[in-house]
Scaffold this motif. Structure first.
Motif, mmCIF file in Angstrom:
data_model
loop_
_atom_site.group_PDB
_atom_site.id
_atom_site.type_symbol
_atom_site.label_atom_id
_atom_site.label_comp_id
_atom_site.label_asym_id
_atom_site.label_seq_id
_atom_site.Cartn_x
_atom_site.Cartn_y
_atom_site.Cartn_z
ATOM 1 N N ALA A 411 0.855 -1.193 0.000
ATOM 2 C CA ALA A 411 0.000 0.000 0.000
ATOM 3 C C ALA A 411 0.887 1.238 0.000
ATOM 4 C CB ALA A 411 -0.901 -0.015 1.230
ATOM 5 N N PRO A 412 0.449 2.328 -0.608
ATOM 6 C CA PRO A 412 1.280 3.539 -0.634
ATOM 7 C C PRO A 412 1.532 4.087 0.764
ATOM 8 C CG PRO A 412 -0.899 3.951 -1.558
ATOM 9 C CD PRO A 412 -0.833 2.491 -1.302
ATOM 10 N N ILE A 413 2.692 4.694 0.921
ATOM 11 C CA ILE A 413 3.053 5.313 2.200
ATOM 12 C C ILE A 413 2.313 6.645 2.314
ATOM 13 C CG2 ILE A 413 4.969 6.266 3.552
ATOM 14 C CD1 ILE A 413 6.817 4.384 1.985
ATOM 15 N N PRO A 414 1.712 6.943 3.468
ATOM 16 C CA PRO A 414 1.017 8.235 3.622
ATOM 17 C C PRO A 414 1.969 9.407 3.382
ATOM 18 C CG PRO A 414 0.489 6.749 5.438
ATOM 19 C CD PRO A 414 1.590 6.094 4.663
ATOM 20 N N ASP A 415 1.431 10.475 2.815
ATOM 21 C CA ASP A 415 2.262 11.630 2.483
ATOM 22 C C ASP A 415 2.931 12.231 3.716
ATOM 23 O OD1 ASP A 415 1.604 11.342 -0.151
ATOM 24 O OD2 ASP A 415 -0.038 12.818 -0.120
ATOM 25 N N TYR A 416 2.228 12.235 4.833
ATOM 26 C CA TYR A 416 2.796 12.843 6.035
ATOM 27 C C TYR A 416 4.005 12.063 6.554
ATOM 28 C CZ TYR A 416 0.412 9.148 8.674
ATOM 29 O OH TYR A 416 -0.012 7.935 9.160
ATOM 30 N N ALA A 417 4.074 10.772 6.217
ATOM 31 C CA ALA A 417 5.145 9.929 6.747
ATOM 32 C C ALA A 417 6.390 9.906 5.864
ATOM 33 C CB ALA A 417 4.637 8.503 6.940
ATOM 34 N N PRO A 419 8.500 12.145 4.534
ATOM 35 C CA PRO A 419 9.731 12.855 4.919
ATOM 36 C C PRO A 419 10.343 12.372 6.231
ATOM 37 C CG PRO A 419 7.803 14.319 5.068
ATOM 38 C CD PRO A 419 7.312 13.012 4.588
ATOM 39 N N ARG A 420 9.632 11.506 6.975
ATOM 40 C CA ARG A 420 10.116 11.105 8.297
ATOM 41 C C ARG A 420 10.561 9.642 8.353
ATOM 42 N NH1 ARG A 420 6.284 12.543 13.125
ATOM 43 N NH2 ARG A 420 8.277 12.051 14.165
ATOM 44 N N LEU A 421 10.547 8.951 7.232
ATOM 45 C CA LEU A 421 10.804 7.515 7.249
ATOM 46 C C LEU A 421 12.204 7.160 7.749
ATOM 47 C CD1 LEU A 421 9.026 6.339 3.981
ATOM 48 C CD2 LEU A 421 8.278 6.029 6.348
ATOM 49 N N SER A 422 13.205 8.014 7.453
ATOM 50 C CA SER A 422 14.566 7.715 7.908
ATOM 51 C C SER A 422 14.892 8.393 9.232
ATOM 52 C CB SER A 422 15.586 8.156 6.846
ATOM 53 O OG SER A 422 15.482 9.545 6.606
ATOM 54 N N GLU A 423 13.872 8.962 9.853
ATOM 55 C CA GLU A 423 14.066 9.607 11.157
ATOM 56 C C GLU A 423 14.213 8.544 12.239
ATOM 57 O OE1 GLU A 423 11.177 12.180 14.031
ATOM 58 O OE2 GLU A 423 11.340 12.867 11.946
ATOM 59 N N ARG A 424 15.119 8.771 13.157
ATOM 60 C CA ARG A 424 15.382 7.784 14.203
ATOM 61 C C ARG A 424 14.140 7.544 15.062
ATOM 62 N NH1 ARG A 424 19.645 10.111 17.326
ATOM 63 N NH2 ARG A 424 21.012 9.562 15.600
ATOM 64 N N PHE A 425 13.798 6.259 15.273
ATOM 65 C CA PHE A 425 12.680 5.790 16.096
ATOM 66 C C PHE A 425 11.300 6.079 15.498
ATOM 67 C CE2 PHE A 425 16.085 6.683 19.267
ATOM 68 C CZ PHE A 425 16.385 5.361 19.537
ATOM 69 N N TYR A 426 11.281 6.575 14.246
ATOM 70 C CA TYR A 426 9.968 6.780 13.616
ATOM 71 C C TYR A 426 9.618 5.521 12.834
ATOM 72 C CZ TYR A 426 6.124 8.726 10.955
ATOM 73 O OH TYR A 426 4.892 8.958 10.406
ATOM 74 N N VAL A 445 20.430 2.766 7.407
ATOM 75 C CA VAL A 445 20.726 2.768 5.972
ATOM 76 C C VAL A 445 21.175 4.171 5.525
ATOM 77 C CG1 VAL A 445 19.783 2.432 3.657
ATOM 78 C CG2 VAL A 445 19.123 0.886 5.520
ATOM 79 N N GLU A 446 20.471 5.192 6.003
ATOM 80 C CA GLU A 446 20.826 6.560 5.622
ATOM 81 C C GLU A 446 22.233 6.923 6.103
ATOM 82 O OE1 GLU A 446 18.294 10.555 5.362
ATOM 83 O OE2 GLU A 446 18.723 9.971 7.439
ATOM 84 N N GLU A 447 22.594 6.517 7.317
ATOM 85 C CA GLU A 447 23.924 6.803 7.836
ATOM 86 C C GLU A 447 24.992 6.078 7.022
ATOM 87 O OE1 GLU A 447 24.815 8.949 10.115
ATOM 88 O OE2 GLU A 447 22.746 9.563 10.453
ATOM 89 N N VAL A 448 24.722 4.844 6.618
ATOM 90 C CA VAL A 448 25.667 4.092 5.788
ATOM 91 C C VAL A 448 25.853 4.784 4.444
ATOM 92 C CG1 VAL A 448 26.064 1.922 4.565
ATOM 93 C CG2 VAL A 448 25.238 1.893 6.933
ATOM 94 N N MET A 449 24.758 5.286 3.875
ATOM 95 C CA MET A 449 24.852 5.989 2.607
ATOM 96 C C MET A 449 25.702 7.258 2.742
ATOM 97 S SD MET A 449 23.425 4.286 0.220
ATOM 98 C CE MET A 449 24.110 2.871 1.097
ATOM 99 N N LYS A 450 25.545 7.974 3.827
ATOM 100 C CA LYS A 450 26.344 9.175 4.047
ATOM 101 C C LYS A 450 27.831 8.835 4.124
ATOM 102 C CE LYS A 450 22.806 11.888 6.504
ATOM 103 N NZ LYS A 450 22.433 12.490 7.810
ATOM 104 N N LEU A 451 28.138 7.738 4.808
ATOM 105 C CA LEU A 451 29.537 7.330 4.899
ATOM 106 C C LEU A 451 30.114 7.003 3.522
ATOM 107 C CD1 LEU A 451 29.846 5.042 8.053
ATOM 108 C CD2 LEU A 451 31.071 7.158 7.599
ATOM 109 N N HIS A 452 29.281 6.470 2.642
ATOM 110 C CA HIS A 452 29.735 6.103 1.300
ATOM 111 C C HIS A 452 29.578 7.243 0.300
ATOM 112 C CE1 HIS A 452 29.524 2.066 3.041
ATOM 113 N NE2 HIS A 452 30.260 1.644 2.018
ATOM 114 N N GLY A 453 29.161 8.412 0.756
ATOM 115 C CA GLY A 453 28.971 9.526 -0.161
ATOM 116 C C GLY A 453 27.753 9.373 -1.044
ATOM 117 N N GLY A 454 26.810 8.532 -0.634
ATOM 118 C CA GLY A 454 25.611 8.302 -1.426
ATOM 119 C C GLY A 454 24.365 8.867 -0.763
ATOM 120 N N THR A 455 23.205 8.534 -1.313
ATOM 121 C CA THR A 455 21.934 9.040 -0.776
ATOM 122 C C THR A 455 20.899 7.921 -0.744
ATOM 123 O OG1 THR A 455 21.209 9.732 -2.994
ATOM 124 C CG2 THR A 455 22.316 11.388 -1.614
ATOM 125 N N LEU A 456 19.846 8.146 0.063
ATOM 126 C CA LEU A 456 18.709 7.226 0.185
ATOM 127 C C LEU A 456 17.453 7.969 -0.209
ATOM 128 C CD1 LEU A 456 17.146 4.708 1.330
ATOM 129 C CD2 LEU A 456 17.230 5.876 3.551
#
Length: 479
Positions: A411-417, A419-426, A445-456
């Motif tokens: 099912a699609p992710i709600p619009d309100y959620a 921008p917060r999906l990679s937020e800690r404990f959300y 995953v987001e932190e690993v991407m930052k270490l590798h110079g990439g994005t999520l």
């Protein structure tokens, strides 16, 4: 005003004033120095001629001797010499001889014979037994027409019987003075310019070094990862080491405080559930109820374990400033590894797995972290994919980057959620159980991407949800 510019301005003022005073002092000493050297030569010449002419002056035969012809011939000589790059094609000395009364007996120019020179200092002082010299302008209004005159006594048994004077116009010396001054100005200007260039280079280097340290401090204060500037030695190396030590101390303290508060908050709910179930189990209840509460304890214990493990993994990644073990990895093999690890869960849900990544596609990074990141993505997708749904791994290579995509039918992710999906404990409730996860998987995953110079990137697409990882290839991965 920047420190480097201030340093350069102070340095430039110092170089400018020093150059000015040194050049000005030396320039003032050139002309007197040349004239002093010339005067010393005239003294030697005059005294030599005094000895040569003594007998003729004593005998009164100077006018009848060969000296008038010799001096006339001397005046017409053309040396044809080159001195310090300047040509000398005529002689410049004027020689005249006076008797004990100051009357001119002989003159190389032929102009003053018979005239009274007893009042001129070169003759007057020499006849009195003193050093006789004078500098007189041939044209009263022209300073450049000055002529130096040096007299030497002609003695007979200690008695002064005459004076021989050797004169030389200063104009004959001026070309050498001008040449010396010109070269000195050029050399001085060149040294000043070279000094300014060195000062500018030093100021630029200092500014760049300080800007790098400033950028590092700003990045750390904003919570961004940054590489510590490296210097070979000296005060800048000490400063960078001190800044890094301060960052480590402050960041470690703040990090521990933050995670203690976070962990305390997150542990409250499962611990309360475990304690409540344990208290209820102490009373009388049916076998069915006991099994239900035991199941609650087991599930909450598992939740606690996952929370702690993921917090530890996330803490390890967040504290890093760069990658450790880096290698070129076949992406398809990484994906197959994480799929094998979840094969029981995949088969149990009857999911359709599509893996279309070619064997030639490679990524560059730390194997353990990339495998963990892909495992978290897959684990998250499995939570939201319905039984019999589709999971699809794909990849595209564009220029110097690899785009890894994971699609899951859901099912699609709600619009309100979004921008917060990679937020800690959300976390969003899982469709099957209605319960939330630790909310640390996508943050990891987001932190690993930052270490590798990439994005999520996470977004809704037709038929489900798609997660895209942007990773660099070997040639463009930041070091």
């Amino acid at each position: 005003m920047r420190l480097g510019l201030r340093f350069f301005l102070v340095y430039a003022l110092f170089i400018g004033f020093t150059g000015y005073f040194v050049l000005n002092t030396v320039m003032k000493e050139i002309r007197p120095g040349v004239r002093q050297s010339t005067e010393e030569t005239l003294v030697d010449t005059a005294n030599l001629l005094a000895e040569i002419l003594r007998n003729d002056v004593k005998n009164g035969t100077l006018a009848q001797s060969h000296w008038p012809e010799l001096l006339k011939a001397y005046g017409t000589r053309q040396p044809g010499a080159t001195i310090w790059g300047l040509p000398k094609n005529q002689v410049n000395h004027r020689i005249y001889v006076t008797d004990a009364n100051g009357m001119v007996l002989l003159d190389s120019s032929g102009e003053a014979v018979g005239q009274d020179y007893s009042k001129w200092n070169d003759v007057y002082l020499t006849l009195r037994g003193e050093y006789g010299a004078r500098s007189t302008r041939s044209a009263p209004d022209d300073p450049a027409s000055s002529v130096m005159h040096v007299g030497a006594p002609i003695r007979d048994n200690g008695q002064i019987i005459g004076v021989v004077t050797v004169a030389k116009p200063n104009s004959s010396l001026q070309p050498y003075v001008d040449r010396t001054e010109h070269r000195l100005l050029w050399y001085g200007a060149g040294l000043v310019i070279l000094g300014l260039l060195l000062g500018a280079l030093l100021s630029w280097w200092l500014s760049v070094a300080l800007r790098r340290l400033t950028a590092y401090a700003e990045a750390v204060s904003e919570g961004r990862r940054a590489e510590l500037p490296h210097y070979r030695g000296g005060e800048l190396k000490q400063l960078s080491t001190a800044v890094e030590h301060m960052r480590t101390q402050l960041e470690g303290k703040a990090y521990v405080e933050h995670y203690v508060h976070t962990l305390t908050h997150e542990l409250k709910s499962p611990l309360a559930a475990i304690r409540g179930a344990a208290e209820l189990l102490q009373g009388d209840m049916s076998r069915e109820q006991q099994q239900r509460f035991v199941g609650n304890i087991d599930s909450e214990s598992t939740r606690l374990q996952q929370l702690i493990e993921r917090l530890l993994n996330l803490a390890q990644v967040e504290q890093r400033q760069g990658l450790e073990a880096q290698a070129s990895l076949p992406l398809a093999a990484l994906v197959d590894d994480v799929l094998k690890a979840q094969c029981a869960r995949i088969e149990g849900a009857g999911l359709c797995i599509e893996q279309t990544i070619g064997a030639e596609v490679k990524v560059f990074g730390e194997p353990f972290l990339l495998r963990q990141a892909l495992g978290n993505l897959l684990d998250n997708a499995l939570d939201f994919t319905p039984a019999g749904g589709v999971l699809r791994f794909s990849a595209q290579t564009r220029h110097n980057a690899v785009q890894v995509s994971l699609f899951n039918q859901a099912a699609p992710i709600p619009d309100y959620a979004l921008p917060r999906l990679s937020e800690r404990f959300y976390s969003l409730p899982r469709p099957a159980s209605g319960r939330k996860s630790t909310g640390l998987g996508l943050n990891f995953v987001e932190e690993v991407m930052k270490l590798h110079g990439g994005t999520l990137q996470i977004g809704n697409v037709h038929g489900g949800v798609q997660v895209v990882l942007h990773l660099h290839t070997v040639s463009t991965l930041p070091t």
